[in-house]
Motif scaffolding. Structure first.
Motif, PDB file in Angstrom:
ATOM      1  N   GLU A  64       4.020   4.534  12.001  1.00  0.00           N
ATOM      2  CA  GLU A  64       5.293   4.520  11.741  1.00  0.00           C
ATOM      3  C   GLU A  64       6.111   5.084  12.969  1.00  0.00           C
ATOM      4  O   GLU A  64       7.156   4.516  13.314  1.00  0.00           O
ATOM      5  CB  GLU A  64       5.842   5.583  10.811  1.00  0.00           C
TER       6      GLU A  64
ATOM      7  N   ARG B 103       8.988   2.949  15.067  1.00  0.00           N
ATOM      8  CA  ARG B 103      10.366   3.552  15.379  1.00  0.00           C
ATOM      9  C   ARG B 103      10.673   3.357  16.919  1.00  0.00           C
ATOM     10  O   ARG B 103      11.755   3.317  17.327  1.00  0.00           O
ATOM     11  CB  ARG B 103      10.368   4.728  15.087  1.00  0.00           C
TER      12      ARG B 103
ATOM     13  N   LYS C  41      11.462   0.298   9.492  1.00  0.00           N
ATOM     14  CA  LYS C  41      10.558  -0.044   8.242  1.00  0.00           C
ATOM     15  C   LYS C  41       9.648  -0.960   8.443  1.00  0.00           C
ATOM     16  O   LYS C  41       9.855  -1.929   9.153  1.00  0.00           O
ATOM     17  CB  LYS C  41      11.506  -0.380   6.990  1.00  0.00           C
ATOM     18  N   PRO C  42       8.498  -0.921   7.841  1.00  0.00           N
ATOM     19  CA  PRO C  42       7.387  -1.905   7.816  1.00  0.00           C
ATOM     20  C   PRO C  42       7.878  -3.468   7.552  1.00  0.00           C
ATOM     21  O   PRO C  42       8.769  -3.478   6.642  1.00  0.00           O
ATOM     22  CB  PRO C  42       6.294  -1.365   6.824  1.00  0.00           C
TER      23      PRO C  42
ATOM     24  N   ASP D  46       1.152   9.910  11.456  1.00  0.00           N
ATOM     25  CA  ASP D  46       1.917   9.025  11.844  1.00  0.00           C
ATOM     26  C   ASP D  46       1.602   7.704  11.053  1.00  0.00           C
ATOM     27  O   ASP D  46       2.588   6.736  11.027  1.00  0.00           O
ATOM     28  CB  ASP D  46       1.558   8.586  13.219  1.00  0.00           C
TER      29      ASP D  46
ATOM     30  N   ARG E 261       1.046   5.146   7.870  1.00  0.00           N
ATOM     31  CA  ARG E 261       1.186   4.628   6.676  1.00  0.00           C
ATOM     32  C   ARG E 261       0.771   3.601   5.916  1.00  0.00           C
ATOM     33  O   ARG E 261       0.072   2.714   6.850  1.00  0.00           O
ATOM     34  CB  ARG E 261       2.808   4.782   6.358  1.00  0.00           C
TER      35      ARG E 261
END
Length: 432
Positions: free
Chosen positions: A152, A156, A162-163, A283, A285
């Motif tokens: 993530e 950013r 967002k993915p 970090d 996800r």
């Protein structure tokens, strides 16, 4: 020697083995006689279930042996079957290897032990992985629904909030990550066959059709060509790191320093990613694979395995008892706690997941994501019975493409098809 000739010879050897076993062991699975089970497994979590099983079954002792993973174990098992000695009571198989052993009669139909009643307790796709011609030859023990692991913080940094939910978004985000310069890439790829097949699987491609000994191979259907063309575009535009190979020290480094923004793999990576990339704890996800169409929830598999009982096993009743225990019964929880990701619907329905895993993933509850991915796996996928040979051949073909840059994925797949067709027919299959 053709596949059919091998099957006839193996069958004769199996009959002899079973007769000799009956003469020497008597009623090994009955009465008060001690039964010593041998289980071949490269999954360390299986051993976690042994103490509880032995406590509940004092007349059965279980020895878990790592006979090598994948190809090494399969070769050892084939050799033991042909020799008529040293055959384990249970053996581990990747899903694609089940047909290779089931079709020529090297595995027992577990329906004879009552396994069919367990079908409803597993994800449909996983059950289909262990079934051949409507008969079940193994019980699913772990599962690899394809998901996207993403950093993530790196996304950013690239301006991605967002993915990516679709492959179109994935493509655009890949350009943003690459714009960071240096070794920043959205992903790496050096010819990962299982990733490419999962991409094809999700896109609706079904390049393999198997009906008994008849095998059809075609990489020109719409779903396959769409997936292959997309990944070819990613490669042609330099949006993928083609120098770093998965599972290497360099791979660990790029995961650790954040230059590798994502990795699409089986859900089982949740158990090893924390060890491979400890510096970026918090970090990473987990998300579903990007979709071909906005709003869809269609998935695919990337790996997974089950356990079957060789037809030449000496203690089949006891073997099935332990098999059911660690894949479905009282031993399942100990394996899940040890990190196994399983396709049992009861486990997937739980919102609980190991706290240490959730902590690594920034407090995200990864269990529900993996459960959704497991349930969204598209139906109808098949592997040819000689896939173990085929994947080795593919590795030889694709390595030249990634090192020289000459040719295309479509050309490699066509050459692979030709080689599989030739080999399959030589082994006694009817391949077109």
């Amino acid at each position: 020697m053709t596949f059919r000739k091998k099957a006839r010879l193996s069958s004769a050897a199996l009959v002899l083995t079973l007769v000799l076993g009956a003469c020497s062991s008597g009623s090994a699975d009955g009465g008060d006689d001690r039964v010593n089970l041998t289980v071949w497994s490269w999954d360390d979590t299986v051993a976690k279930a042994v103490p509880g099983f032995e406590a509940a079954n004092p007349n059965i002792k279980v020895k878990v042996v790592n006979a090598g993973s994948s190809f090494d174990e399969y070769t050892a098992l084939d050799n033991a079957i042909q020799a008529g000695s040293g055959v384990p009571d249970l053996a581990m198989f990747e899903y694609f290897a089940v047909p290779y052993f089931a079709i020529p009669g090297k595995l027992d139909n577990l329906g004879e032990f009552g396994a069919d009643k367990l079908k409803k307790d597993y994800v449909e796709a996983a059950w289909n992985d262990v079934a051949v011609d409507g008969k079940v030859y193994a019980l699913p023990s772990d599962y690899g629904p394809s998901v996207m692991f993403y950093n993530e913080a790196t996304l950013r940094k690239a301006g991605v909030k967002k993915p990516p939910a679709t492959w179109d978004e994935y493509y655009e985000d890949a350009k943003k990550v690459r714009a960071l310069g240096g070794d920043h890439y959205i992903a790496q790829d050096t010819g990962d066959l299982f990733f490419l097949l999962s991409l094809i699987w999700q896109a609706g491609g079904r390049p393999f059709e198997v009906n008994g000994t008849k095998v059809h191979i075609d990489f020109t259907d719409p779903g396959t060509t769409k997936a292959v063309a997309f990944w070819q575009k990613m490669l042609d535009e330099g949006l993928l790191n083609t120098k770093v190979t998965a599972w290497s020290d360099d791979w660990n480094r790029t995961l650790n320093d954040g230059t590798l923004a994502s990795q699409i793999m089986g859900g089982w990576l949740t158990s090893s990613l924390p060890q491979r990339a400890p510096k970026v704890a918090g970090d990473f996800r987990v998300a579903l694979m990007p979709q071909w169409k906005q709003g869809d929830e269609v998935g695919a598999e990337n790996g997974g395995s089950g356990f079957g009982i060789p037809a030449a096993a000496a203690h089949k009743d006891a073997a099935f008892k332990f098999l059911e225990y660690f894949t479905h019964g009282g031993g399942l929880s100990s394996r899940v706690k040890a990190g196994a990701f399983v396709p049992n619907t009861s486990v997937l329905a739980s919102t609980d997941s190991p706290s240490k895993v959730d902590k690594y993933f920034g407090g995200q509850k990864v269990g529900p994501v993996l459960a959704k991915a497991s349930k969204s796996v598209a139906r109808g996928w098949q592997y040819p019975p000689f896939f173990e040979w085929a994947r080795s051949t593919y590795a030889d073909l694709v390595s030249k493409f990634y090192t020289t840059g000459k040719g295309s994925l479509a050309e490699i797949l066509e050459e692979w098809r030709k080689r599989m067709t030739k080999y399959g027919n030589e082994q006694g299959f009817e391949v077109d």
